[in-house]
Write a protein that holds these residues in place. Structure first.
Motif, PDB file in Angstrom:
ATOM      1  N   ARG A   7       0.840  -1.201   0.000  1.00 11.43           N
ATOM      2  CA  ARG A   7       0.000   0.000   0.000  1.00 11.43           C
ATOM      3  C   ARG A   7       0.870   1.244   0.000  1.00 11.43           C
ATOM      4  O   ARG A   7       1.962   1.256   0.553  1.00 11.43           O
ATOM      5  CB  ARG A   7      -0.908  -0.001   1.224  1.00 11.43           C
ATOM      6  N   PHE A   8       0.340   2.288  -0.610  1.00 12.05           N
ATOM      7  CA  PHE A   8       1.040   3.555  -0.716  1.00 12.05           C
ATOM      8  C   PHE A   8       0.158   4.672  -0.202  1.00 12.05           C
ATOM      9  O   PHE A   8      -1.064   4.623  -0.328  1.00 12.05           O
ATOM     10  CB  PHE A   8       1.390   3.856  -2.186  1.00 12.05           C
ATOM     11  N   LYS A   9       0.785   5.691   0.367  1.00 10.62           N
ATOM     12  CA  LYS A   9       0.091   6.928   0.720  1.00 10.62           C
ATOM     13  C   LYS A   9       0.260   7.846  -0.492  1.00 10.62           C
ATOM     14  O   LYS A   9       1.374   8.238  -0.840  1.00 10.62           O
ATOM     15  CB  LYS A   9       0.708   7.558   1.958  1.00 10.62           C
ATOM     16  N   ILE A  10      -0.855   8.179  -1.148  1.00 10.27           N
ATOM     17  CA  ILE A  10      -0.841   8.953  -2.381  1.00 10.27           C
ATOM     18  C   ILE A  10      -1.332  10.369  -2.083  1.00 10.27           C
ATOM     19  O   ILE A  10      -2.398  10.551  -1.505  1.00 10.27           O
ATOM     20  CB  ILE A  10      -1.776   8.330  -3.444  1.00 10.27           C
ATOM     21  N   THR A  11      -0.546  11.360  -2.472  1.00 14.41           N
ATOM     22  CA  THR A  11      -0.952  12.750  -2.346  1.00 14.41           C
ATOM     23  C   THR A  11      -1.213  13.281  -3.751  1.00 14.41           C
ATOM     24  O   THR A  11      -0.336  13.228  -4.605  1.00 14.41           O
ATOM     25  CB  THR A  11       0.142  13.592  -1.671  1.00 14.41           C
ATOM     26  N   VAL A  12      -2.429  13.772  -3.982  1.00 16.86           N
ATOM     27  CA  VAL A  12      -2.827  14.333  -5.274  1.00 16.86           C
ATOM     28  C   VAL A  12      -3.085  15.817  -5.065  1.00 16.86           C
ATOM     29  O   VAL A  12      -3.889  16.194  -4.214  1.00 16.86           O
ATOM     30  CB  VAL A  12      -4.096  13.642  -5.820  1.00 16.86           C
ATOM     31  N   ARG A  13      -2.393  16.657  -5.827  1.00 20.87           N
ATOM     32  CA  ARG A  13      -2.585  18.103  -5.721  1.00 20.87           C
ATOM     33  C   ARG A  13      -3.019  18.638  -7.087  1.00 20.87           C
ATOM     34  O   ARG A  13      -2.397  18.372  -8.095  1.00 20.87           O
ATOM     35  CB  ARG A  13      -1.315  18.805  -5.273  1.00 20.87           C
ATOM     36  N   CYS A  14      -4.105  19.407  -7.077  1.00 21.98           N
ATOM     37  CA  CYS A  14      -4.649  20.007  -8.300  1.00 21.98           C
ATOM     38  C   CYS A  14      -3.848  21.255  -8.646  1.00 21.98           C
ATOM     39  O   CYS A  14      -3.656  22.126  -7.799  1.00 21.98           O
ATOM     40  CB  CYS A  14      -6.122  20.352  -8.105  1.00 21.98           C
ATOM     41  N   GLN A  15      -3.399  21.357  -9.893  1.00 24.31           N
ATOM     42  CA  GLN A  15      -2.643  22.535 -10.354  1.00 24.31           C
ATOM     43  C   GLN A  15      -3.559  23.725 -10.617  1.00 24.31           C
ATOM     44  O   GLN A  15      -3.101  24.857 -10.627  1.00 24.31           O
ATOM     45  CB  GLN A  15      -1.888  22.186 -11.646  1.00 24.31           C
ATOM     46  N   GLU A  16      -4.850  23.476 -10.837  1.00 30.84           N
ATOM     47  CA  GLU A  16      -5.767  24.571 -11.156  1.00 30.84           C
ATOM     48  C   GLU A  16      -6.274  25.296  -9.913  1.00 30.84           C
ATOM     49  O   GLU A  16      -6.271  26.519  -9.869  1.00 30.84           O
ATOM     50  CB  GLU A  16      -6.944  24.047 -11.983  1.00 30.84           C
ATOM     51  N   CYS A  17      -6.733  24.557  -8.901  1.00 31.58           N
ATOM     52  CA  CYS A  17      -7.317  25.225  -7.726  1.00 31.58           C
ATOM     53  C   CYS A  17      -6.479  25.064  -6.455  1.00 31.58           C
ATOM     54  O   CYS A  17      -6.753  25.709  -5.457  1.00 31.58           O
ATOM     55  CB  CYS A  17      -8.739  24.711  -7.478  1.00 31.58           C
ATOM     56  N   GLY A  18      -5.476  24.181  -6.473  1.00 29.84           N
ATOM     57  CA  GLY A  18      -4.608  24.005  -5.315  1.00 29.84           C
ATOM     58  C   GLY A  18      -5.119  23.014  -4.282  1.00 29.84           C
ATOM     59  O   GLY A  18      -4.479  22.808  -3.253  1.00 29.84           O
ATOM     60  N   GLU A  19      -6.275  22.407  -4.526  1.00 32.63           N
ATOM     61  CA  GLU A  19      -6.843  21.423  -3.587  1.00 32.63           C
ATOM     62  C   GLU A  19      -5.890  20.235  -3.454  1.00 32.63           C
ATOM     63  O   GLU A  19      -5.227  19.833  -4.396  1.00 32.63           O
ATOM     64  CB  GLU A  19      -8.205  20.953  -4.109  1.00 32.63           C
ATOM     65  N   LYS A  20      -5.832  19.665  -2.241  1.00 30.77           N
ATOM     66  CA  LYS A  20      -4.930  18.548  -1.959  1.00 30.77           C
ATOM     67  C   LYS A  20      -5.736  17.388  -1.396  1.00 30.77           C
ATOM     68  O   LYS A  20      -6.582  17.579  -0.519  1.00 30.77           O
ATOM     69  CB  LYS A  20      -3.876  18.997  -0.955  1.00 30.77           C
ATOM     70  N   PHE A  21      -5.490  16.198  -1.917  1.00 33.21           N
ATOM     71  CA  PHE A  21      -6.169  14.988  -1.473  1.00 33.21           C
ATOM     72  C   PHE A  21      -5.114  13.992  -1.019  1.00 33.21           C
ATOM     73  O   PHE A  21      -4.111  13.796  -1.695  1.00 33.21           O
ATOM     74  CB  PHE A  21      -6.975  14.368  -2.619  1.00 33.21           C
ATOM     75  N   ILE A  22      -5.347  13.341   0.114  1.00 29.84           N
ATOM     76  CA  ILE A  22      -4.449  12.302   0.616  1.00 29.84           C
ATOM     77  C   ILE A  22      -5.240  11.006   0.631  1.00 29.84           C
ATOM     78  O   ILE A  22      -6.272  10.905   1.282  1.00 29.84           O
ATOM     79  CB  ILE A  22      -3.902  12.653   2.011  1.00 29.84           C
ATOM     80  N   LEU A  23      -4.752  10.012  -0.123  1.00 25.45           N
ATOM     81  CA  LEU A  23      -5.457   8.752  -0.321  1.00 25.45           C
ATOM     82  C   LEU A  23      -4.514   7.586  -0.075  1.00 25.45           C
ATOM     83  O   LEU A  23      -3.304   7.756  -0.014  1.00 25.45           O
ATOM     84  CB  LEU A  23      -5.978   8.677  -1.760  1.00 25.45           C
ATOM     85  N   ARG A  24      -5.074   6.396   0.031  1.00 25.54           N
ATOM     86  CA  ARG A  24      -4.283   5.172   0.073  1.00 25.54           C
ATOM     87  C   ARG A  24      -4.563   4.399  -1.200  1.00 25.54           C
ATOM     88  O   ARG A  24      -5.682   4.403  -1.710  1.00 25.54           O
ATOM     89  CB  ARG A  24      -4.680   4.327   1.275  1.00 25.54           C
ATOM     90  N   GLY A  25      -3.546   3.750  -1.716  1.00 25.07           N
ATOM     91  CA  GLY A  25      -3.740   3.002  -2.948  1.00 25.07           C
ATOM     92  C   GLY A  25      -2.692   1.929  -3.126  1.00 25.07           C
ATOM     93  O   GLY A  25      -1.772   1.794  -2.319  1.00 25.07           O
ATOM     94  N   LYS A  26      -2.863   1.185  -4.203  1.00 22.62           N
ATOM     95  CA  LYS A  26      -1.938   0.116  -4.578  1.00 22.62           C
ATOM     96  C   LYS A  26      -1.483   0.331  -5.999  1.00 22.62           C
ATOM     97  O   LYS A  26      -2.142   1.006  -6.775  1.00 22.62           O
ATOM     98  CB  LYS A  26      -2.630  -1.243  -4.459  1.00 22.62           C
ATOM     99  N   ARG A  27      -0.368  -0.261  -6.355  1.00 21.40           N
ATOM    100  CA  ARG A  27       0.165  -0.178  -7.698  1.00 21.40           C
ATOM    101  C   ARG A  27      -0.445  -1.299  -8.538  1.00 21.40           C
ATOM    102  O   ARG A  27      -0.515  -2.439  -8.093  1.00 21.40           O
ATOM    103  CB  ARG A  27       1.672  -0.338  -7.654  1.00 21.40           C
ATOM    104  N   ASN A  28      -0.886  -0.971  -9.758  1.00 22.48           N
ATOM    105  CA  ASN A  28      -1.441  -2.000 -10.630  1.00 22.48           C
ATOM    106  C   ASN A  28      -0.341  -2.591 -11.516  1.00 22.48           C
ATOM    107  O   ASN A  28       0.829  -2.217 -11.398  1.00 22.48           O
ATOM    108  CB  ASN A  28      -2.617  -1.462 -11.454  1.00 22.48           C
TER     109      ASN A  28
END
Length: 55
Positions: A7-28
């Motif tokens: 499992r990975f801790k994934i941080t997704v940041r939007c370049q347009e509005c600056g919103e940040k999401f922290i998720l958990r995921g796996k590599r496919n």
């Protein structure tokens, strides 16, 4: 634990509005991260920064 099950801790940041999401995921099998994230609340689907760290 195999590489595909790690499992990975994934941080997704939007370049347009600056919103940040922290998720958990796996590599496919293609080497991409599976989190279920589709788009930002502003509607942006393309211009995202994705950072992953093992848990």
């Amino acid at each position: 634990m195999t590489e595909s099950k790690q499992r990975f801790k994934i941080t997704v940041r939007c370049q347009e509005c600056g919103e940040k999401f922290i998720l958990r995921g796996k590599r496919n099998n293609e080497g991409q991260y599976e989190t279920g994230f589709k788009r930002c609340v502003c509607g942006n689907e393309q211009d995202l920064i994705i950072d992953a760290n093992p848990e």
